[in-house]
Scaffold this motif. Sequence first.
Motif, PDB file in Angstrom:
ATOM      1  N   HIS A   1     -10.389   6.560  -8.119  1.00  9.36           N
ATOM      2  CA  HIS A   1      -9.040   7.138  -8.139  1.00  9.36           C
ATOM      3  C   HIS A   1      -7.954   6.086  -7.917  1.00  9.36           C
ATOM      4  O   HIS A   1      -6.764   6.410  -7.946  1.00  9.36           O
ATOM      5  CB  HIS A   1      -8.937   8.233  -7.078  1.00  9.36           C
ATOM      6  CG  HIS A   1      -9.829   9.407  -7.353  1.00  9.36           C
ATOM      7  ND1 HIS A   1      -9.359  10.596  -7.884  1.00  9.36           N
ATOM      8  CD2 HIS A   1     -11.166   9.575  -7.201  1.00  9.36           C
ATOM      9  CE1 HIS A   1     -10.368  11.435  -8.036  1.00  9.36           C
ATOM     10  NE2 HIS A   1     -11.479  10.841  -7.622  1.00  9.36           N
ATOM     11  N   VAL A   2      -8.348   4.853  -7.688  1.00  9.32           N
ATOM     12  CA  VAL A   2      -7.388   3.777  -7.395  1.00  9.32           C
ATOM     13  C   VAL A   2      -6.959   3.099  -8.690  1.00  9.32           C
ATOM     14  O   VAL A   2      -7.794   2.580  -9.432  1.00  9.32           O
ATOM     15  CB  VAL A   2      -8.006   2.740  -6.435  1.00  9.32           C
ATOM     16  CG1 VAL A   2      -7.047   1.566  -6.229  1.00  9.32           C
ATOM     17  CG2 VAL A   2      -8.338   3.394  -5.099  1.00  9.32           C
ATOM     18  N   ALA A   3      -5.638   3.094  -8.942  1.00 11.86           N
ATOM     19  CA  ALA A   3      -5.113   2.384 -10.106  1.00 11.86           C
ATOM     20  C   ALA A   3      -4.907   0.915  -9.804  1.00 11.86           C
ATOM     21  O   ALA A   3      -5.130   0.058 -10.665  1.00 11.86           O
ATOM     22  CB  ALA A   3      -3.789   3.008 -10.551  1.00 11.86           C
ATOM     23  N   GLY A   4      -4.456   0.611  -8.582  1.00 15.01           N
ATOM     24  CA  GLY A   4      -4.198  -0.784  -8.258  1.00 15.01           C
ATOM     25  C   GLY A   4      -3.609  -0.947  -6.879  1.00 15.01           C
ATOM     26  O   GLY A   4      -3.559   0.005  -6.081  1.00 15.01           O
ATOM     27  N   TYR A   5      -3.131  -2.174  -6.620  1.00 15.53           N
ATOM     28  CA  TYR A   5      -2.679  -2.552  -5.285  1.00 15.53           C
ATOM     29  C   TYR A   5      -1.337  -3.263  -5.365  1.00 15.53           C
ATOM     30  O   TYR A   5      -1.022  -3.950  -6.347  1.00 15.53           O
ATOM     31  CB  TYR A   5      -3.697  -3.492  -4.635  1.00 15.53           C
ATOM     32  CG  TYR A   5      -5.103  -2.970  -4.611  1.00 15.53           C
ATOM     33  CD1 TYR A   5      -5.522  -2.057  -3.643  1.00 15.53           C
ATOM     34  CD2 TYR A   5      -6.036  -3.371  -5.566  1.00 15.53           C
ATOM     35  CE1 TYR A   5      -6.824  -1.571  -3.631  1.00 15.53           C
ATOM     36  CE2 TYR A   5      -7.332  -2.895  -5.551  1.00 15.53           C
ATOM     37  CZ  TYR A   5      -7.721  -1.994  -4.587  1.00 15.53           C
ATOM     38  OH  TYR A   5      -9.011  -1.510  -4.575  1.00 15.53           O
ATOM     39  N   THR A   6      -0.566  -3.129  -4.293  1.00 15.91           N
ATOM     40  CA  THR A   6       0.700  -3.829  -4.181  1.00 15.91           C
ATOM     41  C   THR A   6       0.979  -4.117  -2.715  1.00 15.91           C
ATOM     42  O   THR A   6       0.216  -3.721  -1.832  1.00 15.91           O
ATOM     43  CB  THR A   6       1.829  -3.023  -4.847  1.00 15.91           C
ATOM     44  OG1 THR A   6       3.010  -3.818  -4.932  1.00 15.91           O
ATOM     45  CG2 THR A   6       2.130  -1.744  -4.074  1.00 15.91           C
ATOM     46  N   CYS A   7       2.070  -4.821  -2.453  1.00 13.84           N
ATOM     47  CA  CYS A   7       2.472  -5.159  -1.085  1.00 13.84           C
ATOM     48  C   CYS A   7       3.445  -4.114  -0.556  1.00 13.84           C
ATOM     49  O   CYS A   7       4.251  -3.561  -1.308  1.00 13.84           O
ATOM     50  CB  CYS A   7       3.141  -6.523  -1.046  1.00 13.84           C
ATOM     51  SG  CYS A   7       2.199  -7.883  -1.757  1.00 13.84           S
ATOM     52  N   PHE A   8       3.393  -3.908   0.757  1.00 21.74           N
ATOM     53  CA  PHE A   8       4.260  -2.908   1.386  1.00 21.74           C
ATOM     54  C   PHE A   8       4.707  -3.412   2.743  1.00 21.74           C
ATOM     55  O   PHE A   8       3.921  -4.011   3.486  1.00 21.74           O
ATOM     56  CB  PHE A   8       3.494  -1.589   1.546  1.00 21.74           C
ATOM     57  CG  PHE A   8       4.301  -0.455   2.144  1.00 21.74           C
ATOM     58  CD1 PHE A   8       5.464  -0.031   1.540  1.00 21.74           C
ATOM     59  CD2 PHE A   8       3.875   0.181   3.292  1.00 21.74           C
ATOM     60  CE1 PHE A   8       6.197   1.018   2.084  1.00 21.74           C
ATOM     61  CE2 PHE A   8       4.600   1.221   3.847  1.00 21.74           C
ATOM     62  CZ  PHE A   8       5.758   1.649   3.238  1.00 21.74           C
ATOM     63  N   ASN A   9       5.979  -3.203   3.054  1.00 25.90           N
ATOM     64  CA  ASN A   9       6.500  -3.446   4.398  1.00 25.90           C
ATOM     65  C   ASN A   9       6.937  -2.108   4.972  1.00 25.90           C
ATOM     66  O   ASN A   9       7.946  -1.548   4.563  1.00 25.90           O
ATOM     67  CB  ASN A   9       7.671  -4.435   4.363  1.00 25.90           C
ATOM     68  CG  ASN A   9       8.217  -4.743   5.753  1.00 25.90           C
ATOM     69  OD1 ASN A   9       7.683  -4.282   6.760  1.00 25.90           O
ATOM     70  ND2 ASN A   9       9.286  -5.515   5.816  1.00 25.90           N
ATOM     71  N   ASP A  10       6.166  -1.607   5.919  1.00 29.94           N
ATOM     72  CA  ASP A  10       6.457  -0.325   6.569  1.00 29.94           C
ATOM     73  C   ASP A  10       7.407  -0.576   7.748  1.00 29.94           C
ATOM     74  O   ASP A  10       7.075  -0.309   8.909  1.00 29.94           O
ATOM     75  CB  ASP A  10       5.138   0.306   7.041  1.00 29.94           C
ATOM     76  CG  ASP A  10       5.326   1.684   7.640  1.00 29.94           C
ATOM     77  OD1 ASP A  10       6.265   2.391   7.237  1.00 29.94           O
ATOM     78  OD2 ASP A  10       4.521   2.067   8.520  1.00 29.94           O
ATOM     79  N   ALA A  11       8.582  -1.125   7.437  1.00 24.20           N
ATOM     80  CA  ALA A  11       9.529  -1.475   8.492  1.00 24.20           C
ATOM     81  C   ALA A  11       9.893  -0.233   9.308  1.00 24.20           C
ATOM     82  O   ALA A  11      10.162   0.830   8.748  1.00 24.20           O
ATOM     83  CB  ALA A  11      10.776  -2.117   7.896  1.00 24.20           C
TER      84      ALA A  11
END
Length: 283
Positions: A149-159
Amino acid sequence: MKLISYRKEGEARFGAVVGEGVVELNRRFEQVPDLAAFLAEPSLLPQARHVVATEPTDYPFASVQLDAVIPNPGKVICVGINYVAHAEEAGRKVGEFPVIFQRFAETLLPHGEALVRPKVSEQFDFEAELAVVIGKGGAHIDPADAMDHVAGYTCFNDASVRDWQFHTHQYGMGKTFRKTGALGPWLIPAADISDYRKLVVRGVLNGEQLQEGSLSELAFDIPHLIAYVSKALPWNPGDILATGTPSGIGFKRKPPIFLKPGDVFEVVISEIGTLSNGVIDEA
């Protein structure tokens, strides 16, 4: 392959970054309105790879205005206390079930745009994370099938606005301030990452590395999280799963380190790239 959502001449588009240029994909795949819809149809990615490999770029990457990788996800599901070392620094123990909270799509902003420190708090903290983008929807997903079910990955900042986060036992208000969730700069398809557990997440403030963690250190791994959430809500294409932050966050340092105007925070993830955002005060 680096897939982006962006604006060109005021129009929302999606495409692929190739070197210093962009191949516009939405005009080659006119049947899909946005990147989330593109990811929902697995047969389109091989076609896009062929386009990228055989056709010239359409314009310079520097000429586009990036959007958050998925500009308007239906769900942004976040996980707290998901690295053992981070749980220890927070004075928490990893429980039987993952700590789940939600963000709203309107909190998101892209690579290069400034995070906004709110008027009501100076306790504005950083959280470098890997974000998973869902491509195939579904409910009651078996963990053994979850990675399909995973299309891909990216970066995230959960500020996070820490004092508001701890107004109550619920994290929600500290995680839902406008323009505090940076997502990007691009999506790397899951097929391009041989083993997500080998990815390393780093948080860098003004050139100094403050956070580091390997995805192999997750208390609840990605298949478990996808399966767990799917028991309550169906996943849909374009939904975001933020997998948690490693140790080194600002408010647990002595003295605490909080984001302030003029700072630059980067989320650097091996095999994916760097998400960079400055900081400004709310007007």
